[in-house]
Structures are given as structure tokens and as C-alpha cells.
Design a protein around this motif. Structure first.
Motif, short mmCIF file in Angstrom:
data_model
loop_
_atom_site.label_atom_id
_atom_site.label_comp_id
_atom_site.label_asym_id
_atom_site.label_seq_id
_atom_site.Cartn_x
_atom_site.Cartn_y
_atom_site.Cartn_z
N GLY A 553 -38.54 48.51 41.42
CA GLY A 553 -39.53 49.56 41.60
C GLY A 553 -40.70 49.43 40.65
O GLY A 553 -41.86 49.68 41.02
N PRO A 627 -39.45 60.70 52.05
CA PRO A 627 -38.24 60.84 51.23
C PRO A 627 -38.02 62.29 50.79
O PRO A 627 -38.96 63.08 50.69
CB PRO A 627 -38.51 59.92 50.04
CG PRO A 627 -40.00 59.81 49.97
CD PRO A 627 -40.48 59.89 51.38
N LEU A 659 -40.44 58.14 41.62
CA LEU A 659 -41.39 57.51 42.53
C LEU A 659 -42.46 56.70 41.81
O LEU A 659 -43.14 55.88 42.42
CB LEU A 659 -42.07 58.59 43.39
CG LEU A 659 -41.18 59.34 44.38
CD1 LEU A 659 -41.98 60.42 45.11
CD2 LEU A 659 -40.56 58.37 45.37
N ARG A 691 -37.18 60.68 44.33
CA ARG A 691 -36.62 60.74 45.69
C ARG A 691 -35.11 60.72 45.61
O ARG A 691 -34.52 60.13 44.68
CB ARG A 691 -37.13 59.57 46.54
CG ARG A 691 -36.64 58.22 46.07
CD ARG A 691 -37.10 57.10 47.01
NE ARG A 691 -36.63 55.80 46.56
CZ ARG A 691 -35.46 55.28 46.89
NH1 ARG A 691 -34.62 55.97 47.66
NH2 ARG A 691 -35.10 54.10 46.44
N ALA A 693 -31.83 59.24 46.44
CA ALA A 693 -31.39 57.91 46.85
C ALA A 693 -29.96 57.93 47.40
O ALA A 693 -29.66 57.21 48.35
CB ALA A 693 -31.48 56.92 45.69
N GLN A 770 -25.45 56.95 50.96
CA GLN A 770 -26.86 56.68 50.70
C GLN A 770 -27.77 57.46 51.64
O GLN A 770 -27.47 57.60 52.84
CB GLN A 770 -27.17 55.18 50.83
CG GLN A 770 -26.57 54.35 49.71
CD GLN A 770 -27.03 52.91 49.78
OE1 GLN A 770 -26.22 52.01 49.88
NE2 GLN A 770 -28.33 52.69 49.73
N ASP A 773 -34.32 57.16 54.35
CA ASP A 773 -35.64 57.70 54.68
C ASP A 773 -36.58 56.58 55.12
O ASP A 773 -37.80 56.69 55.01
CB ASP A 773 -36.23 58.45 53.48
CG ASP A 773 -36.18 57.64 52.21
OD1 ASP A 773 -36.04 56.41 52.30
OD2 ASP A 773 -36.28 58.24 51.12
N VAL A 774 -35.98 55.49 55.61
CA VAL A 774 -36.75 54.36 56.14
C VAL A 774 -36.15 54.01 57.49
O VAL A 774 -35.04 54.45 57.82
CB VAL A 774 -36.68 53.14 55.20
CG1 VAL A 774 -37.24 53.48 53.84
CG2 VAL A 774 -35.27 52.61 55.07
N GLU A 823 -40.86 47.93 50.04
CA GLU A 823 -40.69 49.36 49.80
C GLU A 823 -39.49 49.89 50.56
O GLU A 823 -38.68 50.65 50.02
CB GLU A 823 -41.96 50.11 50.21
CG GLU A 823 -41.90 51.59 49.90
CD GLU A 823 -43.19 52.31 50.26
OE1 GLU A 823 -43.23 53.54 50.11
OE2 GLU A 823 -44.13 51.63 50.72
N TYR A 824 -39.34 49.48 51.82
CA TYR A 824 -38.18 49.90 52.59
C TYR A 824 -36.89 49.37 51.96
O TYR A 824 -35.88 50.08 51.86
CB TYR A 824 -38.29 49.38 54.03
CG TYR A 824 -39.29 50.12 54.89
CD1 TYR A 824 -39.98 51.22 54.40
CD2 TYR A 824 -39.54 49.72 56.19
CE1 TYR A 824 -40.89 51.90 55.20
CE2 TYR A 824 -40.45 50.39 57.00
CZ TYR A 824 -41.13 51.48 56.49
OH TYR A 824 -42.03 52.15 57.28
N GLU A 826 -36.28 48.64 48.86
CA GLU A 826 -35.97 49.35 47.63
C GLU A 826 -35.41 50.73 47.93
O GLU A 826 -34.50 51.21 47.26
CB GLU A 826 -37.21 49.43 46.75
CG GLU A 826 -37.05 50.23 45.48
CD GLU A 826 -35.99 49.67 44.54
OE1 GLU A 826 -35.54 50.42 43.66
OE2 GLU A 826 -35.60 48.49 44.69
N ARG A 827 -35.94 51.39 48.94
CA ARG A 827 -35.46 52.73 49.27
C ARG A 827 -34.09 52.70 49.93
O ARG A 827 -33.45 53.74 50.10
CB ARG A 827 -36.48 53.44 50.16
CG ARG A 827 -37.69 53.90 49.35
CD ARG A 827 -38.90 54.18 50.21
NE ARG A 827 -38.71 55.27 51.14
CZ ARG A 827 -39.68 55.74 51.94
NH1 ARG A 827 -40.89 55.21 51.89
NH2 ARG A 827 -39.43 56.73 52.78
#
Length: 1015
Positions: A553, A627, A659, A691, A693, A770, A773-774, A823-824, A826-827
Motif C-alpha cells: 500500500g 470500501p 487508505l 477501509r 479489510a 475477508q 469491495d472490488v 489496487e484491486y 491489495e484490497r
């Protein structure tokens, strides 16, 4: 007879010198293959030593920890493994043994005796590797010395006395005394002569990654009372002993030591070393070179033998009348045989040892690296023997008929019909062999190994022979056509060449020269394009910088902050794949299209469409959501444990990720009870928002078989963060695919929220759910065929993916693998973590200010690589270095072609001068005879160049993509570029044409001299 042969050599010294040089060229062509391979091996060793770190040359045995059986024991009693370990190390005869004995002590810092723990070690040969800034080496009992960095830190120096107490780790994680305090005298302060050498990588005495050590001698440690110590039995390979010749011995030593160690420890304890991998890379480079070198040398060797055959045949043909006169005078067959062969065999045999010695000098100049003059070895002697046998065979075949021809035929100048039939049979066999090679390589996917290394040479020779079969009829037609139109010079040249038996053979020889050069130019150009494509694919962008260490991140945030417009920099992270798993690379797709190095080889999609596909959900994917965000302050959750979960056993916590910084924040609601449904926790560390996780369930109390809870809502500051309906949406959650199925959670959404349970709960295990949010399965652009519907994410967990697009290749990935959005990715991770292979891809026009801002954002940038610099690295591979052999082969090829041309001109001078004199008598002008010479040999040169190009294309069609270039086949173009291929032939054609002009001028001069002499 010896005098006669010497007289023949003196009378025709030019022909003898030509055969001598041709024999040298054939020997060099054969011997240079093993000699050049040795040079490539030495260059590979040099490259590995230059690029490897010092730790690559060390062999580390498992450390031995010794403990005294009772406090009354004065000296440590070492384990029984020590003799076996020492015996295993003794098998490493090429290595320098280094033994280190080490204990932990406290009390070095004055006034704070127990504050810090330091290593006190005794090591073999330390005083030879250091320079003392103060004092001397600690050789006496109770003497010690300090590295300069440690002396500066503790403000101690030579002459000071310190009281050190041996310590050992205690059960509570601290340190406890391991022996009585002892007084040591510091007698020296030193610095390392070469801090980067392998000697200092062992146990880190200089403190490169930890605290420096106090050094003493073995006698001091033996008399210092303590119960625990660690012994390290290591070995170092001197760089001078890492040579290609010693690699088999080094492998045997490592294997022998490994076997001895496994006998003592059957459980699997082994040597710790990276040396076998280095040896594998060195030998791999040598294998690539040895696969390519014979293919490059075979056409040259065939050319030399063909020219020798042509030279001997022309020479013997020009002496047919002389041999016939000798036979008429009654000479017996042995005498005739010596007279026929001696003049040719003597210079040919003399050229073999000369070529053998000369090869080492030529290879030392042309080969890469600093190997010096290559010594003659067994392989080179065998290659010289093969070259010599082939040379003699070519010569004897050329003169076989003159050794058995009757006297009447020897006195004639017209070749017998049987000879023409034999020549036609040889030509037909050559064409058939070439066709067989093409069928084998194209239809049956043959490889260029064994006898097939001569395949390209056979195809070139066959194509040149096939095209030249129509040369004689065409020459006759051209001669008569020119004569009818009054063009005497072209007519004389064409009709003369049509009647001469050696003209077609010269055409084939020069076509083989042009074809060999054209094939070499094609191979060099295709390999160059392939290495450039490989560099572009490996790097992924015009420029890339490596990041020393970075959180995933943090890397994404820092790059976006340094380049907010997304014009120059893009964060890139690799997934930690292992074994045969396809590589997965995560990129910041919001700036992918502007920065990536794209190639049409990847497919028809544009980079912009690829970037769009990485963030577009597929048919099976859940669309991206914002998120779930929380901030600092009190967080309230509605949680209802199920009826089978005992009170005070289930503990629920939330995993939050900042974030902005990417740091993890844990918000725990504590243990749940049946009487309570509302739980609060104080969130700290989310001032800039975090966010959600993951949710974690764990057992905090007595053992139970089931944990279960219903999540109803999440609120903060009077606002609903997640409602009951949002909790109940099962698509918002993901059960990690990693780990045993028995440890995975179960979930079910309903009107009252989300029920999560674990029917087989175990203590000390965190059960994770988990948040999603993606888009999930995550969109991925893939290349090749992936083995399953799951790929490895950047944190090592396996995640499902949906194929957003499929291409033939991907930047930074290769022919098989996947690209995903960083980004996806990592999320989708459970918690922040260190990035694997973190790097920043940069555009070609990236200003220095962007690099400065990346450093200001806290990124430690290391290597800065461009496509050109990476391509330069690929030029040092074994296959690339072997292709440089074509430079030497090209020079020899042109020289052999010039020799063949000069030989034919020299042999033809007798018949040519007589014919030109006849033309002069009939009134032909001098310029006509000179023009005839130019038309004769210049026309052959130009025609052979065109035939050679056609032959080279035929050979490339058959074998081009079978060449072991050491580059992935998908990166190689199917055909070379025309300008590069033609340019490789043009220089040779120019030189040969100049040679033809020189030959014409020489023959014109001979005609003039003869005419003046007659006058």
C-alpha cells in the motif's frame, strides 16, 4: 622424389600457398568451435562473479549449538555432530575452511553493563583480513579487538578494559547469565580490508545488518566459563578457483559433503549455499554456446573443403598433360601418385598444425571476456583431426581420376563423359540431401543437434547447386546472343565459362560464400530483434527502478503522490509464485496505458483497452463497490453470538487498513456473551480513514467445538457504516481459499444479518472472513493457458479470477501469466505486507524531478534499468556470445571465397592467355580482352551473390527458428529484415568483385607481356 616435389612447390608456389592457407582456414573453422566454447565459459564465469554478491561463494553448514550438561561443567560439551560436520567440510578440498565460535555477552558499554547484548566470536584468519587502526591483533589470552564502528559507538579503544558477562536467552524472551563475569583487555581497533568479500558475509561480524561483534581468539573462549556457544563450520571458494575446468570437481566436492552430512542427519539437514545455482547458470551458458557454434562453423568448414576440392581439382586438371608426359616416359604408378598428390598434400598437411596453433590467438582476439590465449586441449586436437581428415579426403577425391586415368586421356583437355556423369550424380545427391534436411526440420520438427548441425550448410549448398544447374545452358545462350549482336567481350566470357568444367563449381562455391554470409546475417538480426523483444518484455516499460523494501500500500500511495497526474510513474508488484505457477504481476492500471512498453507481438488490443479490462468486471465478477470506511473514534457493532457458542469464548475483531499509509489497524470488540448485543471499541490510527479489510473470529476462552455470531450493523458517530442488509449480502464477503477446509469459516445471509460460524474451532487459530469491495473473481488479462481458475495474489493467497482478455504475451509477464490491477489486488489481501519485487515503471521521458519525489515519499530506489541496458545484459548470455563467432566466421568465409576466386584465375591463366593471344592476332583490341576478364569473373561473383541470397532464404526457411538463440520462440520474428541481410552479403560481394577486377587486370597484364614477348 622429395626434390621433385619441392621443385613443384617452388615452381607453383602460389597454388601451394593457397592450399596451405585453405588448410589453415579449415582447421581454424573446426578447432574454433571447442576453443570459442571455452572462451564463452570463461566469459560466463566472469559475468557471474561480477554480478553475484559475496555470499554466492560460501558454503554454510548448519550451526552447532553446544550446552554443558550441568552448571559444574567448566567448558561446553559439544554435540556428537561436530566430528561428522568437520569431516563433511573436509570434503570441500577446493574451499578455504572458516571456523567461528560465538557466544553472547553483555557489559561492553560502560555504566550500563546489561543494557545490550553483543556477540563475542573467535574466527580463523581474522587478522589477515583487517587493518588495525589502533593496537594489534588479539593473540593472547583474555584479549579482544573491536571493529571501528563498534569502537566509535562505545567510545572504547586499544588499552581499555571491559568486563563482559556471558548470557543466554531465557524462557521469558530476555537474557540471563550463562557464566561469571570476566575482564578482557581491548588490544586493537580495526577496519576490514575488503568489507564486501565473502569472508565478512559469514555471521556478520562487521554489523552490516545487525550489531558488530567483539572479536577475540579461540584460547580466550576456551578458558572463559560458559555453558552455551555456537560453532559455525563454513567454507569459502576463492574466486581464482572458479573456472570452467573445475566445475565438475566443485560439484563432486559439494555432493560428497552433502552425502556425509546426510549420513549424520537423515532428517534432511543440508548445506546452505547458492553455489550450485551459479554453476548451473555458467554451464547453461556453455550449453547454449555449444549448441549454436557448430551450426555457425559447419558452413565455413564445408566451404573450405569444397574450395580445397576445387583448388586441387583445378591444379591437377591444369597439369594433365604434364602427368601424361611423365606416364609416357614409363614412370610407375607409385611415382605418378606421388607426383600427382605430393604437391597438394604437403601444404595441406602443413596447414593443420598451423591452424591449430593459430586458432587460440584468433579466438583470444574475437571471443568475449578476458580468457587470454586459449590453451590446446583434447577437444581441439580431435577437431583438428576431423579437419585434417576432411581436408585430405577432399584433396584425394579431387585427384582420384588423374591417379587412374590412361595416358591418352591425360593428354586431352576435354573431360570424359563418365566424369560429367559422376558430377551430375554428386549434384543430384546434394540436392536430395538438402531436400531431406528441409523435410526433416519442417515436417517432422527436427532439431539442429548431432549431424543435423550441418543442416543449414547442406541446404545452402543444395539450393546453390540446384540453381546453378542451369548455368551452363544459360551461359551458352548468353554467349551466342552476345556474339550475334557484336558484343565480343561478353560473348567470349560466357562461351569460355560454359566450356570450363570449373566455372559452375566456382559459381557454387561463391554462392555458398554469399549464402553463408546471408544466413549468418539473418541469424544475427533475428537474434538481435529477439533479445530486444525479450528486454522489452522483461522490463515492461522504457525504464524501471527497483525499490529496496516497501509495503504494498505504501508503494502504491507513494508513486501516486510523486506523480499525481499519472504521466510518468506506475507502481508494479509481483505475486510470490513458486515452482511451475504462472507469474502474476499487479500494475496500477489507472496509468498503465501511458507508461507501459507495448508491442504488437502481444496482440491486437491497445494498452488503453488492456487497462480498461483490468478494472472492468467480467460476467462472473461482482462489480466494484466503495470500501467500508471508518475513522478514529468509537465504533459500535451489533453482534449476536449463536446459542451453541459459550459465553466469553468467542472474540471478534476487525482488520482495518489505512487508505493513505496502508498500515493495519486492529479494532477488537473483545469476548461476546449471550446477554450483550452491542459492543464498542476505540479506533486509533485511522485519522485519514481506514477501509474494512476482514473480520476475524478467534477462541479466547475454554475449548469449544463451535464458534458462531450474527453481524447486524456497524455504526460510528451516529452514522450507519454497514446496515443489516449490507452485512447480509454474501457477495460482499469472501472466505480465503488458502489453508485446510476444516479451518474455513461458513456464512449465511438472512433478514437478521450475516451469520458466520466455524463448526470445528481450535485454539490459537484465527478464522478470517475477508471483505470484498472490488470485482470478484478479480478481472485478469492473461497470456497463454493457465492451469486453473485461481491465481496467486500479491500476498501469496490464491484468488479466483475471470478472464478479461487473452493475449499472446504480456509486458513484465511473458508468454504465460496474468496481469491484475494493483489496487484491486491489495484490497483483496487480508492485511498489509511487504511487496514482492517492488518496482516503479517509468516513461521514457520521465524527468529527474519525479525520481526525486519518489525518494521524498520514502521509497528506497536501487537499480535503474532501461531497455537498452537490459538488452546489453542479454548480449552477455552464452547464445549471444556464440553469435559473435559469426564475425570471425564471416572474415574467414570472405577470405576463403577470395582464395577460391584467385585460385581459379591463377589456374585458368594458361588457357586464358593463349585464347586472348589468338584474339589479339585476329585483331581484337586490348580493352576487349580486359572486358572479357571482367565479364567472366565479375559476372560469376554477381550471379553467385543472387544465388546465395536465395539459398540463404531457403536455409532460413528450413532451420531459422530451430536455432538455439536462448530467447523464447514467441519473441523471435519469423524472418530477418531485408536491409540487414542484404548488407551482410553486400560487403562480401564488393570484396569479391574487387578481386575479380584485380584478376582481370592481372590476366590483361599477362596477355600484354606474352604478346610483347612474342613480338
Amino acid at each position: 622424389m622429395i626434390a621433385v616435389i619441392l621443385a613443384q612447390l617452388a615452381a607453383r608456389w602460389g597454388q601451394a600457398a593457397t592450399l596451405y592457407l585453405l588448410s589453415i582456414a579449415a582447421t581454424v573453422a573446426a578447432v574454433s568451435v571447442p576453443a570459442y566454447a571455452v572462451a564463452v565459459d570463461h566469459a560466463a564465469v566472469e559475468r557471474e562473479l561480477a554480478e553475484a554478491d559475496a555470499g554466492s561463494l560460501v558454503v554454510i553448514l548448519p550451526p552447532l549449538s553446544a550446552t554443558a550438561p550441568s552448571p559444574t561443567t567448566e567448558l561446553p560439551s559439544h554435540a556428537e555432530e561436530l566430528p561428522a560436520y568437520a569431516d563433511a567440510r573436509s570434503r570441500l578440498k577446493s574451499f578455504v575452511p572458516v571456523t567461528t565460535t560465538q557466544i553472547q555477552v553483555q557489559g561492553l558499554e560502560r555504566g550500563n553493563r546489561a543494557a545490550l547484548e553483543y556477540n563475542l566470536m573467535a574466527r580463523d584468519g581474522l587478522c589477515r583480513h583487517v587493518t588495525f587502526l589502533e593496537g594489534r591483533c588479539p593473540v593472547g589470552n583474555r584479549e579482544a579487538a573491536l571493529p571501528s564502528s563498534l569502537a566509535k559507538k562505545t567510545r572504547l579503544g586499544a588499552g581499555d578494559t571491559v568486563v563482559l558477562t556471558p548470557v543466554r536467552s531465557s524462557e521469558d524472551g530476555g537474557w540471563e547469565p550463562d557464566g561469571p563475569p570476566v575482564s578482557l583487555t581491548l588490544v586493537g581497533v580495526f577496519r576490514a580490508n575488503d568489507p564486501g568479500s565473502a569472508y565478512w558475509t559469514l555471521e556478520d561480524p562487521l554489523g552490516a545488518v545487525g550489531d558488530p561483534a567483539i572479536v577475540t581468539n579461540r584460547r580466550t573462549l576456551e578458558t572463559l566459563l560458559h555453558q552455551r556457544e555456537t560453532i559455525y563450520l563454513d567454507a569459502i571458494l576463492p574466486e581464482r578457483l572458479l573456472t570452467p575446468e573445475r566445475i565438475p570437481q566443485l560439484r563432486r566436492e559439494l555432493q560428497t559433503a552433502e552425502r556425509r552430512l546426510s549420513q549424520q542427519n537423515p532428517s534432511g539437514i543440508s548445506l546452505l549455499t547458492r553455489l550450485p545455482e551459479m554453476l548451473d547458470r555458467i554451464e547453461e551458458q556453455g550449453r547454449h554456446a555449444r549448441a549454436l557454434l557448430p551450426i555457425a562453423a559447419a558452413p565455413l568448414l564445408a566451404l573450405c573443403w569444397l574450395v580445397i576440392h576445387l583448388a586441387v581439382g583445378h591444379g591437377v586438371w591444369s597439369r594433365r598433360q604434364e602427368l601424361g608426359i611423365v606416364a609416357v616416359r614409363g614412370a610407375k604408378w607409385p611415382t605418378r601418385a606421388l607426383l600427382v598428390s605430393g604437391e597438394s598434400l604437403v601444404p595441406l598437411l602443413a596447414g593443420v598444425p598451423t591452424g591449430l596453433v593459430l586458432t587460440g590467438l584468433l579466438v583470444s582476439v574475437a571471443a568475449p571476456g578476458k580468457s587470454g590465449v586459449i590453451a590446446i586441449d583434447t577437444e581441439q586436437l580431435l577437431a583438428a583431426g576431423v579437419a585434417g581428415v576432411g581436408t585430405l579426403a577432399a584433396a584425394l577425391i579431387a585427384m582420384r581420376r588423374e591417379l587412374s586415368t590412361p595416358v591418352a586421356r591425360l593428354l586431352r583437355q576435354v573431360p570424359p563423359r563418365s566424369r560429367r556423369l559422376t558430377l551430375a550424380a554428386v549434384e543430384g545427391l546434394t540436392v536430395a540431401l538438402g531436400l531431406a534436411v528441409v523435410i526433416e526440420l519442417r515436417a517432422f520438427d527436427g532439431e539442429l543437434v548431432g549431424i543435423m548441425v550441418a543442416g543449414p550448410a547442406v541446404v545452402i549448398l543444395a539450393a546453390a547447386t540446384l540453381v546453378s544447374l542451369g548455368a551452363k545452358p544459360l551461359l551458352n545462350v548468353a554467349g551466342r546472343w552476345s556474339l550475334r549482336r557484336g558484343k565480343v567481350a561478353p560473348a567470349v566470357a560466357a562461351l569460355y565459362l560454359a566450356r570450363r568444367p570449373g566455372s559452375v563449381r566456382l559459381l557454387v562455391v561463391l554462392a555458398l560464400v554469399s549464402g553463408t554470409l546471408g544466413y549468418a546475417a539473418a541469424a544475427t538480426d533475428v537474434a538481435s530483434q529477439g533479445r530486444l523483444a525479450e528486454a522489452e518484455q522483461l522490463l515492461g516499460a522504457p525504464r524501471a527502478v527497483e525499490v529496496r523494501q516497501a509495503d504494498r500500500g505504501q508503494l502504491l500511495h507513494a508513486v501516486r503522490a510523486a506523480d499525481p497526474e499519472g504521466k510518468y510513474a506506475m507502481a508494479v508488484v509481483s505475486a510470490p509464485t513458486t515452482g511451475d505457477e504462472p507469474p502474476v504481476v499487479a500494475v496500477d492500471s489507472t496509468r498503465f496505458a501511458r507508461i507501459v512498453q507495448w508491442s504488437s507481438r502481444y496482440g491486437t488490443m491497445s494498452p488503453a483497452r488492456v487497462a480498461e479490462a483490468l478494472r472492468t468486471p467480467g460476467k462472473a465478477s461482482l462489480g466494484a463497490r466503495e470500501p467500508v470506511v471508518v475513522r478514529d473514534g468509537e465504533l459500535t457493532a451489533e453482534l449476536i453470538p449463536d446459542s451453541l457458542t459459550p459465553d466469553g469464548v468467542l472474540e471478534v475483531s476487525l482488520q482495518l487498513v489505512s487508505l493513505t499509509t496502508g498500515e493495519q489497524v486492529i479494532a477488537s470488540f473483545g469476548s461476546l456473551t449471550a446477554e450483550q448485543t452491542t459492543y464498542q471499541t476505540e479506533v486509533s490510527g485511522c485519522a485519514d480513514q481506514c477501509r474494512l479489510a476482514a473480520i476475524t473470529l478467534s477462541m479466547s476462552g475454554a475449548q469449544t467445538e463451535r464458534l458462531g455470531v450474527t453481524f447486524q450493523s456497524l455504526q460510528q458517530g451516529g452514522e450507519v457504516v454497514m446496515s443489516t442488509q449490507e452485512f447480509a449480502d454474501e457477495k460482499r464477503w469472501r472466505i480465503p481459499e488458502e489453508g485446510p477446509i476444516i479451518d474455513q469459516l461458513h456464512m449465511s445471509g438472512g433478514d437478521d444479518g450475516l451469520l458466520v460460524w466455524q463448526p470445528y474451532a481450535r485454539a490459537n487459530v484465527d478464522y478470517v472472513l475477508q471483505a470484498v469491495d472490488v470485482p470478484y473473481p478479480v478481472p485478469a488479462v492473461i497470456a497463454g493457458r493457465l492451469p486453473s481458475k485461481e491465481i496467486v495474489n500479491i500476498d501469496g493467497d490464491r484468488v479466483q479470477f475471470t478472464q478479461a482478455a487473452k493475449l499472446d504475451g504480456l509486458p513484465g509477464v511473458g508468454a504465460v501469466g496474468a496481469l491484475i490491477d494493483l489496487e484491486y489486488a491489495e484490497r483483496l489481501t487480508r492485511e498489509p505486507g511487504a511487496a514482492v519485487s517492488p518496482r516503479v515503471w517509468l516513461a521514457a521521458d520521465t524527468p529527474d524531478s519525479v525520481i526525486t519525489r519518489l525518494r521524498e515519499e520514502g521509497l528506497g530506489l536501487t537499480s535503474d534499468t532501461t531497455i537498452e541496458s537490459l538488452r546489453a545484459e542479454t548480449e552477455r548470455t552464452g547464445a549471444a556470445m556464440a553469435l559473435h563467432f559469426y564475425d570471425l566466421a564471416a572474415v574467414l568465409t570472405v577470405l576463403v571465397g577470395l582464395g577460391a576466386l584467385a585460385l581459379v584465375i591463377a589456374v585458368d591463366r594458361r588457357i586464358w592467355t593463349r585464347g586472348m593471344r589468338s584474339l589479339h592476332i585476329q585483331g581484337a583490341a586490348e580493352r576487349t580482352t580486359a572486358a572479357a576478364s571482367v565479364w567472366s569473373y565479375g559476372g560469376i561473383v554477381v550471379t553467385s551473390a543472387l544465388i546465395g541470397l536465395v539459398a540463404a532464404l531457403g536455409a532460413w526457411f528450413a532451420s531459422g527458428l530451430r536455432l538455439p538463440f536462448g530467447v523464447e520462440e514467441s519473441l523471435l520474428p519469423a524472418w530477418p529484415r531485408w536491409p540487414q541481410m542484404v548488407a551482410g552479403v553486400a560487403v562480401a560481394v564488393l570484396l569479391l568483385f574487387v578481386g575479380a577486377l584485380a584478376g582481370g587486370w592481372w590476366q590483361r597484364r599477362l596477355v600484354r607481356v606474352r604478346r610483347e614477348g612474342d613480338g
